[in-house]
Design a protein around this motif. Structure first.
Motif, mmCIF file in Angstrom:
data_model
loop_
_atom_site.group_PDB
_atom_site.id
_atom_site.type_symbol
_atom_site.label_atom_id
_atom_site.label_comp_id
_atom_site.label_asym_id
_atom_site.label_seq_id
_atom_site.Cartn_x
_atom_site.Cartn_y
_atom_site.Cartn_z
ATOM 1 N N ALA A 114 29.675 115.093 -8.332
ATOM 2 C CA ALA A 114 29.342 115.063 -9.760
ATOM 3 C C ALA A 114 29.392 113.631 -10.296
ATOM 4 C CB ALA A 114 30.313 115.950 -10.543
ATOM 5 N N VAL A 115 30.368 112.866 -9.857
ATOM 6 C CA VAL A 115 30.443 111.455 -10.249
ATOM 7 C C VAL A 115 29.183 110.716 -9.787
ATOM 8 C CG1 VAL A 115 31.671 109.275 -9.849
ATOM 9 C CG2 VAL A 115 32.968 111.372 -10.280
ATOM 10 N N ALA A 116 28.785 110.972 -8.543
ATOM 11 C CA ALA A 116 27.592 110.316 -8.003
ATOM 12 C C ALA A 116 26.343 110.753 -8.744
ATOM 13 C CB ALA A 116 27.458 110.625 -6.512
ATOM 14 N N ARG A 117 26.265 112.024 -9.140
ATOM 15 C CA ARG A 117 25.105 112.515 -9.883
ATOM 16 C C ARG A 117 24.955 111.773 -11.203
ATOM 17 N NH1 ARG A 117 20.874 114.580 -8.282
ATOM 18 N NH2 ARG A 117 21.974 116.198 -7.104
ATOM 19 N N ARG A 123 21.075 105.248 -13.239
ATOM 20 C CA ARG A 123 20.190 104.267 -12.600
ATOM 21 C C ARG A 123 18.722 104.686 -12.618
ATOM 22 N NH1 ARG A 123 22.181 103.134 -6.633
ATOM 23 N NH2 ARG A 123 20.278 101.866 -6.684
ATOM 24 N N ASN A 124 18.464 105.928 -13.014
ATOM 25 C CA ASN A 124 17.110 106.478 -12.884
ATOM 26 C C ASN A 124 16.649 106.357 -11.434
ATOM 27 O OD1 ASN A 124 14.667 107.642 -13.668
ATOM 28 N ND2 ASN A 124 13.742 105.675 -14.171
ATOM 29 N N TYR A 125 17.496 106.843 -10.550
ATOM 30 C CA TYR A 125 17.298 106.717 -9.103
ATOM 31 C C TYR A 125 16.064 107.496 -8.675
ATOM 32 C CZ TYR A 125 18.983 106.199 -4.269
ATOM 33 O OH TYR A 125 19.130 105.870 -2.937
ATOM 34 N N PRO A 126 15.245 106.939 -7.784
ATOM 35 C CA PRO A 126 13.959 107.573 -7.443
ATOM 36 C C PRO A 126 14.028 108.731 -6.456
ATOM 37 C CG PRO A 126 14.180 105.502 -6.267
ATOM 38 C CD PRO A 126 15.360 105.588 -7.196
ATOM 39 N N LEU A 127 15.226 109.069 -5.970
ATOM 40 C CA LEU A 127 15.338 110.147 -4.978
ATOM 41 C C LEU A 127 16.431 111.113 -5.407
ATOM 42 C CD1 LEU A 127 14.512 111.317 -2.211
ATOM 43 C CD2 LEU A 127 16.220 109.821 -1.167
ATOM 44 N N ASN A 128 16.091 112.378 -5.503
ATOM 45 C CA ASN A 128 17.047 113.391 -5.954
ATOM 46 C C ASN A 128 17.736 114.058 -4.764
ATOM 47 O OD1 ASN A 128 18.438 115.037 -7.773
ATOM 48 N ND2 ASN A 128 16.855 116.606 -7.744
ATOM 49 N N MET A 130 21.542 113.978 -2.743
ATOM 50 C CA MET A 130 22.914 113.481 -2.862
ATOM 51 C C MET A 130 23.447 112.931 -1.539
ATOM 52 S SD MET A 130 25.204 112.997 -5.099
ATOM 53 C CE MET A 130 24.433 113.961 -6.382
ATOM 54 N N HIS A 131 23.144 113.612 -0.437
ATOM 55 C CA HIS A 131 23.710 113.198 0.844
ATOM 56 C C HIS A 131 23.209 111.801 1.224
ATOM 57 C CE1 HIS A 131 25.680 113.776 4.690
ATOM 58 N NE2 HIS A 131 24.576 113.404 5.308
ATOM 59 N N GLY A 132 24.139 110.914 1.513
ATOM 60 C CA GLY A 132 23.782 109.564 1.912
ATOM 61 C C GLY A 132 23.619 108.596 0.758
ATOM 62 N N TYR A 133 23.839 109.054 -0.475
ATOM 63 C CA TYR A 133 23.744 108.145 -1.622
ATOM 64 C C TYR A 133 24.847 107.096 -1.513
ATOM 65 C CZ TYR A 133 23.555 106.541 -6.482
ATOM 66 O OH TYR A 133 23.446 105.772 -7.619
ATOM 67 N N ARG A 134 24.469 105.830 -1.693
ATOM 68 C CA ARG A 134 25.408 104.715 -1.502
ATOM 69 C C ARG A 134 25.530 103.882 -2.771
ATOM 70 N NH1 ARG A 134 25.564 102.636 4.273
ATOM 71 N NH2 ARG A 134 24.646 104.277 5.539
ATOM 72 N N LEU A 135 26.714 103.368 -2.977
ATOM 73 C CA LEU A 135 26.928 102.354 -3.988
ATOM 74 C C LEU A 135 28.056 101.449 -3.515
ATOM 75 C CD1 LEU A 135 28.697 104.053 -7.045
ATOM 76 C CD2 LEU A 135 28.066 105.321 -5.013
ATOM 77 N N SER A 136 27.989 100.191 -3.878
ATOM 78 C CA SER A 136 29.000 99.241 -3.435
ATOM 79 C C SER A 136 30.356 99.640 -3.990
ATOM 80 C CB SER A 136 28.640 97.826 -3.891
ATOM 81 O OG SER A 136 28.803 97.703 -5.292
ATOM 82 N N SER A 280 3.622 116.370 1.628
ATOM 83 C CA SER A 280 4.407 115.938 2.791
ATOM 84 C C SER A 280 5.525 115.006 2.371
ATOM 85 C CB SER A 280 3.499 115.237 3.807
ATOM 86 O OG SER A 280 2.518 116.118 4.310
ATOM 87 N N LEU A 281 5.213 114.092 1.456
ATOM 88 C CA LEU A 281 6.235 113.161 0.970
ATOM 89 C C LEU A 281 7.401 113.921 0.350
ATOM 90 C CD1 LEU A 281 5.844 109.814 -0.805
ATOM 91 C CD2 LEU A 281 7.051 111.611 -2.031
ATOM 92 N N ASN A 282 7.107 114.912 -0.474
ATOM 93 C CA ASN A 282 8.172 115.665 -1.146
ATOM 94 C C ASN A 282 9.010 116.460 -0.153
ATOM 95 O OD1 ASN A 282 7.558 114.792 -3.744
ATOM 96 N ND2 ASN A 282 6.072 116.424 -4.081
ATOM 97 N N ILE A 283 8.365 117.058 0.828
ATOM 98 C CA ILE A 283 9.103 117.838 1.828
ATOM 99 C C ILE A 283 10.054 116.932 2.602
ATOM 100 C CG2 ILE A 283 8.902 119.124 3.995
ATOM 101 C CD1 ILE A 283 6.272 120.280 2.902
ATOM 102 N N ILE A 284 9.550 115.797 3.059
ATOM 103 C CA ILE A 284 10.353 114.903 3.890
ATOM 104 C C ILE A 284 11.469 114.246 3.086
ATOM 105 C CG2 ILE A 284 10.282 112.779 5.257
ATOM 106 C CD1 ILE A 284 7.365 113.575 5.985
ATOM 107 N N ALA A 285 11.143 113.813 1.870
ATOM 108 C CA ALA A 285 12.138 113.123 1.057
ATOM 109 C C ALA A 285 13.321 114.024 0.721
ATOM 110 C CB ALA A 285 11.497 112.606 -0.234
ATOM 111 N N HIS A 286 13.075 115.327 0.588
ATOM 112 C CA HIS A 286 14.134 116.228 0.143
ATOM 113 C C HIS A 286 14.594 117.220 1.214
ATOM 114 C CE1 HIS A 286 12.067 114.922 -3.612
ATOM 115 N NE2 HIS A 286 13.309 114.758 -3.995
#
Length: 420
Positions: A114-117, A123-128, A130-136, A280-286
């Protein structure tokens, strides 16, 4: 008493996990979800926090602490100020935290998701995903500090996270902030793989565990959605030739992603031609892939988008290109044009491109066409092969061979052909 009643109702055995069990399974979940996981993992639940040291894909130690979100609320009387003191006192003598210096911290649990969400939305992050989301680590500390000063009434209006999580988010953020300051981790990586996935992973045989989770997932998706899995595997070998000899230098990690892209190259063939690229892009991205980070997802999705749509201008490319660095974006264009050219020959059917494997002769990239396949030479194939050569920085040559290996070569300009 609860376990006894539940056992009677469900009619099955129930195993109550100890803190040690939880740590073991959470570690297995991280190993299953990430390629060569190495760092400290923290699994924050309602009652406890498990900290696990993972090195070279194996658990090397762990500790259970009474810092779960709900327990901390009760323990502190719902006071963030008191909770801050309790967290610091609990973490004070945990020697394991020293092992986190300069290494990633894998954050597991709904509260940290939830914190990451919230951070992604900010950030208006371009990928919805959660798994693998990184921040310093510094970014995570700063954002967690912002959240752990919010009152419960302030959290009540936050729509981006489930209502049930809003009460625990400030306390979970507080724990994360204090942890990172002590571990001095390099970054935070969100893991949706945790105890449940670790339990499934622990039930797999040794041979199954050794498989690459990304390539296994891509192969399964290709089997379900592509015209031919064998053709997808042929594409892996066909594109191997482009990165041999004087071709672009490729790391093992880049080769792994290229093979994944080849396996996924035809999953959108059933869609209307106008929508194959975006679908295809949507399937692979998510897709629910393990063993891949967000730049890797962006690379795979863009490569297959370019395979269907051709090389659009960068400003017209999907926002996912923001997650790929310059090298990744360039490689996505190369793989997209390569697969686009290969499919012009094969139409997704096996047994064709294995007879037309390209090779280098000096600065020329030669596409050999033998026998019956020679009839496939035409303007559309030439245009696609020219695009591929342009991306590779070489001169394209389509060579028609007879049965003896002799034949004619055509230097393609995209508009005309000249017999070499």
């Amino acid at each position: 008493e609860f376990v006894a009643r539940a056992r009677d109702i469900c009619g099955t055995g129930i195993r109550v996990l100890s803190g040690e069990d939880e740590a073991e399974l959470a570690a297995a979940g991280v190993v299953a979800g990430f390629h060569h996981a190495d760092g400290l993992a923290g699994d924050l639940g309602g009652g406890s926090l498990e900290i696990i040291d993972i090195r070279d894909g194996e658990r090397r130690g762990g500790v259970t602490l009474p810092l779960g979100g709900l327990r901390l609320i009760d323990w502190s009387g719902n006071s963030l100020k008191k909770a801050s003191k309790l967290v610091d006192e609990t973490l004070e003598n945990v020697d394991l935290l020293k092992e986190g210096k300069g290494r990633p911290f894998y954050a597991i649990g709904g509260t940290w998701r939830a914190v990451a969400r919230l951070h992604m939305n900010r950030r208006n992050y371009p990928l919805n995903v959660m798994h693998g989301y990184r921040l310093s680590a510094n970014e995570a500390i700063s954002f967690a500090n912002l959240l752990d000063h919010l009152s419960p009434s302030s959290m009540a209006g936050v729509r981006a996270i489930p209502k049930a999580r809003r009460e625990t988010v400030p306390f979970g953020a507080l724990v994360l902030e204090r942890l990172l300051k002590r571990t001095r981790s390099s970054e935070v990586i969100i893991s949706v793989y945790g105890l449940r996935e670790g339990l499934i992973y622990s039930m797999l045989g040794e041979e199954e565990r050794r498989k690459d989770p990304l390539l296994s997932g891509c192969e399964e998706l290709a089997r379900l959605r592509s015209r031919s899995l064998e053709h997808a595997k042929e594409l892996c070998r066909w594109t191997d030739a482009l990165f041999a000899g004087p071709g672009p230098v490729e790391t093992p990690a880049q080769r792994r992603l290229r093979h994944a892209a080849c396996l996924l190259s035809d999953i959108g063939w059933r869609a209307h031609p106008d929508y194959r690229g975006q679908q295809s892009l949507n399937i692979i991205a998510h897709a629910d892939f393990g063993g891949i980070d967000h730049p890797g997802r962006a690379f795979l999705a863009l490569a297959i988008f370019f395979r269907h749509e051709g090389l659009v201008k960068e400003e017209l490319a999907p926002r996912l290109h923001e997650l790929a660095d310059e090298t990744g974006f360039k490689r996505a264009r190369i793989i997209g044009t390569a697969v686009r050219a290969a499919h012009m020959l094969s139409a997704g059917m096996p047994g064709i491109i294995c007879e037309t494997v390209p090779f280098y002769e000096g600065r020329n990239l030669v596409l050999p066409l033998r026998g019956r396949i020679a009839d496939l030479r035409g303007e559309r194939l030439e245009r696609r092969f020219v695009s591929l050569a342009r991306e590779l920085g070489v001169t394209p040559e389509i060579r028609v061979l007879d049965g003896t290996g002799d034949g004619q070569s055509y230097a393609s300009s995209g508009r005309d052909r000249a017999t070499a």
